[in-house]
Design an enzyme around this catalytic site. Structure first.
Site, PDB file in Angstrom:
ATOM      1  N   HIS A 158       0.844  -1.193   0.000  1.00 18.22           N
ATOM      2  CA  HIS A 158       0.000   0.000   0.000  1.00 18.22           C
ATOM      3  C   HIS A 158       0.875   1.237   0.000  1.00 18.22           C
ATOM      4  CE1 HIS A 158      -3.241   2.762   1.072  1.00 18.22           C
ATOM      5  NE2 HIS A 158      -4.074   1.798   0.741  1.00 18.22           N
ATOM      6  N   GLU A 218      -7.741  -5.000  -0.224  1.00 17.48           N
ATOM      7  CA  GLU A 218      -8.249  -5.818  -1.331  1.00 17.48           C
ATOM      8  C   GLU A 218      -8.076  -7.320  -1.081  1.00 17.48           C
ATOM      9  OE1 GLU A 218      -9.677  -3.865  -3.252  1.00 17.48           O
ATOM     10  OE2 GLU A 218      -8.403  -2.530  -4.427  1.00 17.48           O
TER      11      GLU A 218
HETATM   12  N1  COA Z   1       4.150  -7.607  -5.004  1.00 19.78           N
HETATM   13  C1  COA Z   1       5.457  -7.570  -5.355  1.00 19.78           C
HETATM   14  N2  COA Z   1       6.216  -6.469  -5.223  1.00 19.78           N
HETATM   15  C2  COA Z   1       5.652  -5.381  -4.710  1.00 19.78           C
HETATM   16  C3  COA Z   1       4.303  -5.354  -4.314  1.00 19.78           C
HETATM   17  C4  COA Z   1       3.559  -6.513  -4.476  1.00 19.78           C
HETATM   18  N3  COA Z   1       2.277  -6.572  -4.132  1.00 19.78           N
HETATM   19  N4  COA Z   1       4.011  -4.120  -3.842  1.00 19.78           N
HETATM   20  C5  COA Z   1       5.129  -3.405  -3.943  1.00 19.78           C
HETATM   21  N5  COA Z   1       6.112  -4.158  -4.468  1.00 19.78           N
HETATM   22  C6  COA Z   1       7.488  -3.765  -4.729  1.00 19.78           C
HETATM   23  C7  COA Z   1       7.626  -3.113  -6.087  1.00 19.78           C
HETATM   24  O1  COA Z   1       7.897  -4.045  -7.089  1.00 19.78           O
HETATM   25  C8  COA Z   1       8.775  -2.185  -5.862  1.00 19.78           C
HETATM   26  O2  COA Z   1       9.963  -2.920  -5.906  1.00 19.78           O
HETATM   27  P1  COA Z   1      11.298  -2.289  -6.493  1.00 19.78           P
HETATM   28  O3  COA Z   1      11.625  -1.130  -5.635  1.00 19.78           O
HETATM   29  O4  COA Z   1      12.283  -3.413  -6.404  1.00 19.78           O
HETATM   30  O5  COA Z   1      10.983  -1.889  -7.918  1.00 19.78           O
HETATM   31  C9  COA Z   1       8.580  -1.737  -4.424  1.00 19.78           C
HETATM   32  O6  COA Z   1       7.843  -2.773  -3.779  1.00 19.78           O
HETATM   33  C10 COA Z   1       7.800  -0.448  -4.290  1.00 19.78           C
HETATM   34  O7  COA Z   1       6.631  -0.524  -5.073  1.00 19.78           O
HETATM   35  P2  COA Z   1       5.905   0.757  -5.637  1.00 19.78           P
HETATM   36  O8  COA Z   1       4.989   0.324  -6.711  1.00 19.78           O
HETATM   37  O9  COA Z   1       6.865   1.831  -5.934  1.00 19.78           O
HETATM   38  O10 COA Z   1       5.163   1.255  -4.348  1.00 19.78           O
HETATM   39  P3  COA Z   1       3.786   1.968  -4.265  1.00 19.78           P
HETATM   40  O11 COA Z   1       3.747   2.737  -3.039  1.00 19.78           O
HETATM   41  O12 COA Z   1       3.438   2.703  -5.511  1.00 19.78           O
HETATM   42  O13 COA Z   1       2.876   0.652  -4.192  1.00 19.78           O
HETATM   43  C11 COA Z   1       0.916  -0.491  -4.630  1.00 19.78           C
HETATM   44  C12 COA Z   1       1.600   0.576  -3.789  1.00 19.78           C
HETATM   45  C13 COA Z   1      -0.419  -0.781  -4.006  1.00 19.78           C
HETATM   46  C14 COA Z   1       0.695   0.078  -6.040  1.00 19.78           C
HETATM   47  C15 COA Z   1       1.750  -1.792  -4.710  1.00 19.78           C
HETATM   48  O14 COA Z   1       2.013  -2.256  -3.406  1.00 19.78           O
HETATM   49  C16 COA Z   1       1.108  -2.864  -5.560  1.00 19.78           C
HETATM   50  O15 COA Z   1       1.242  -2.845  -6.786  1.00 19.78           O
HETATM   51  N6  COA Z   1       0.366  -3.817  -4.924  1.00 19.78           N
HETATM   52  C17 COA Z   1      -0.286  -4.859  -5.667  1.00 19.78           C
HETATM   53  C18 COA Z   1      -1.596  -4.355  -6.258  1.00 19.78           C
HETATM   54  C19 COA Z   1      -2.636  -4.074  -5.178  1.00 19.78           C
HETATM   55  O16 COA Z   1      -2.783  -4.807  -4.221  1.00 19.78           O
HETATM   56  N7  COA Z   1      -3.386  -2.994  -5.408  1.00 19.78           N
HETATM   57  C20 COA Z   1      -4.404  -2.568  -4.471  1.00 19.78           C
HETATM   58  C21 COA Z   1      -3.910  -1.425  -3.629  1.00 19.78           C
HETATM   59  S1  COA Z   1      -5.019  -1.016  -2.329  1.00 19.78           S
END
Ligand code: COA
Length: 407
Positions: free
Chosen positions: A273, A330
Site C-alpha cells: 500500500h 483488497e
Molecule cells: N508484489 C510484489 N512487489 C511489490 C508489491 C507486491 N504486491 N508491492 C510493492 N512491491 C514492490 C515493487 O515491485 C517495488 O519494488 P522495487 O523497488 O524493487 O521496484 C517496491 O515494492 C515499491 O513498489 P511501488 O509500486 O513503488 O510502491 P507503491 O507505493 O506505488 O505501491 C501499490 C503501492 C499498491 C501500487 C503496490 O504495493 C502494488 O502494486 N500492490 C499490488 C496491487 C494491489 O494490491 N493494489 C491494491 C492497492 S489497495
C-alpha cells in the site's frame, strides 16, 4: 519511505523537484477521513474504523460523511427513506444495459451508466447538475442498483425492482437473487461497505476532487472516480486476488505459487500500500468475515487466502527488504465477496458502491472552499522545433500503423 530516491532521480528543469506519483505530497486538506500509515489507523471524522466496523451501518457512515456527525434515530430514518426512494433506475438506463453486449466488463458498464444517470437527473438551465447532498444520495442509492441489474441482465435474467424496507446491503443482495439475504450475509456486506466508504486522498477520490474543482458537476466527478478506481494498483486488485486463490487451489501450494510469481517479476495482488507500512487496518475485519463466511458455506477460499498471505508476507520481506509490504484492503475482500456470490469481475464495482459515499462527500467538501487543482509538470521535450512543411518531412511508414502492428 523512498521519497529521497524518487526526488533524487527526478531533479530536472533547472533543479525543480518532481515528486512522481505525488508520494508524500500534501495537496489539500479534508475533515472526512485520516490515514495513519505508520500506526495502521483509519478514522472517519475521528471515529476509528475498529469502532465503526462492528457497530455502524453503511447508512450511518453515509450520514457521518455527508453531514458531519453521526445521525440520531430521526435523521437516520430520514436518510434511509431517501436512499430507498432513490434506488430505482430510470427505465432508459435499464434498456441501455439490455442493449449492452453481455460480455462487457461490469466496471465499464458501471462507469457508463453512472455517467448516463446525469441525463435523467434534474439540471439547471446551462445543463449543470447541482452538486449537493440530494445528488450525492441519488448516486449512492443508484450505484448498487446498476451493479445488481447488470448482474442479472448479463445472466439473461430480468432485473428485480428494489425493496424500500431493506438496508443498502440487503437490498443489493435481494436485487441479485430475488431473496432477502440471511443476516450473516447482510451484516458482512454492510461491514464491507462501512470499511470501504472513504480513505482520504486516494487516487479515485483525488480524481473526483480534481474534476469537481473545475466546476464540473458531481456526476462527472463520480464518473472520473469510477474510471480511476478500475486499475489494479487501486481498486482493481481483488478480482486478481481471487484468480490467485483459485489457481493455488489448496493452502499447501501457496508458498510455491508465490515463489514462481515473484520469479516471473509479477506482483502479489492485494499486498502492499502506498500509505500503510503495516497491515491495512481494514484487513482484520475482512479476514474475520471471510473466515465466518467460509465456515458457513464450507468453502476453502479463506484457508487458501490465509496461507497465501503468510507465504507472500515472508517472500516479499525477503525479495523487497525494507519495503514493508503487507496485506491491503483488497486481499480479504476477494474471499469475502466471492463467498457472498459476487463474481471476481464485480468486486471493484462493489468497492465503487461503498466509495460513492466518500467520493460524493469529498466533492461537496471540495466545493465548499474550491480552488482549481492544476499542478505543473517539468517540460522534457525539445526546446525549439522549427516548422517543417509536409513535403520536406522524412518518408516512412505511418506511426499509427506501425504501432498497431506492434512494430
Ligand atoms: N508484489 C510484489 N512487489 C511489490 C508489491 C507486491 N504486491 N508491492 C510493492 N512491491 C514492490 C515493487 O515491485 C517495488 O519494488 P522495487 O523497488 O524493487 O521496484 C517496491 O515494492 C515499491 O513498489 P511501488 O509500486 O513503488 O510502491 P507503491 O507505493 O506505488 O505501491 C501499490 C503501492 C499498491 C501500487 C503496490 O504495493 C502494488 O502494486 N500492490 C499490488 C496491487 C494491489 O494490491 N493494489 C491494491 C492497492 S489497495
Amino acid at each position: 519511505m523512498h521519497l529521497a530516491f524518487e526526488t533524487l532521480t527526478a531533479m530536472s528543469d533547472g533543479g525543480t523537484v518532481v515528486d512522481r506519483g505525488l508520494e508524500g505530497v500534501v495537496v489539500g486538506s479534508t475533515e472526512l477521513s485520516r490515514v495513519d500509515g505508520e500506526a495502521g489507523r483509519l478514522t472517519y471524522r475521528g471515529f476509528d474504523i475498529h469502532d465503526l466496523a462492528p457497530n455502524a451501518t453503511f447508512e450511518e457512515v453515509c450520514y457521518l460523511l455527508l453531514f458531519g456527525q453521526l445521525p440520531n434515530a430521526y435523521q437516520l430514518e430520514d436518510l434511509r427513506v431517501r436512499l430507498a426512494a432513490n434506488r430505482a433506475l430510470p427505465p432508459a438506463i435499464v434498456d441501455w444495459m439490455r442493449a449492452t453486449p453481455k460480455d462487457a466488463p461490469p466496471m465499464a458498464v458501471l462507469r457508463t451508466m453512472v455517467s448516463g444517470l446525469a441525463l435523467f437527473a434534474p439540471h439547471v438551465e446551462d445543463g449543470v447538475h447541482p452538486s449537493n447532498p440530494r445528488a450525492a444520495i441519488h448516486l449512492i442509492a443508484k450505484t448498487p442498483s446498476i451493479v445488481a441489474a447488470w448482474d442479472r441482465i448479463r445472466r439473461g435474467l430480468e432485473p428485480i425492482a428494489p425493496l424500500p424496507n431493506l438496508s443498502t446491503a440487503a437490498n443489493f443482495l435481494y436485487m441479485r437473487s430475488g431473496r432477502a439475504p440471511i443476516p450473516e450475509a447482510e451484516r458482512a456486506l454492510d461491514t464491507y461497505l462501512v470499511l470501504l466508504a472513504d480513505h482520504s486522498y486516494n487516487a479515485s477520490t483525488f480524481a473526483a476532487r480534481v474534476t469537481a474543482s473545475t466546476r464540473a458537476d458531481i456526476f462527472g466527478a463520480a464518473t472520473s472516480a469510477i474510471a480511476t478506481l478500475e486499475g489494479d494498483l487501486h481498486g482493481g486488485a481483488p478480482g486478481k486476488v481471487m484468480k490467485m486463490i483459485r489457481e493455488i487451489g489448496a493452502p499447501e501450494r501457496a508458498g510455491a505459487y508465490v515463489s514462481e510469481l515473484l520469479a516471473r517479476g509479477e506482483r502479489v495482488m492485494g499486498m502492499g500500500h502506498r500509505e500503510y507500512n503495516v497491515r491495512d487496518p481494514r484487513a482484520q475485519h475482512l479476514e474475520a468475515m471471510a473466515k465466518v463466511l467460509a465456515e458457513a458455506s464450507g468453502t476453502k477460499w479463506y484457508a487458501i487466502a490465509r496461507a497465501l498471505e503468510d507465504a507472500a508476507t515472508v517472500a516479499l520481506a525477503e525479495a523487497k527488504p525494507g519495503r514493508r509490504i503487507y496485506a491491503n484492503v483488497e486481499f480479504y475482500t476477494a474471499p469475502t465477496l466471492y463467498s457472498l456470490g459476487l463474481q471476481p469481475d464485480e468486486f471493484t464495482c462493489m468497492f465503487a458502491c461503498a466509495r460513492m459515499a466518500g467520493w460524493t462527500a469529498h466533492v461537496l467538501e471540495q466545493l465548499r472552499d474550491n480552488r482549481l487543482i492544476r499542478p505543473r509538470a517539468t517540460y522534457t521535450g525539445p526546446q525549439a522545433s522549427p516548422w517543417i512543411p509536409l513535403e520536406r518531412r522524412a518518408s516512412g511508414k505511418s506511426v499509427a500503423t506501425s504501432a498497431a502492428a506492434g512494430s
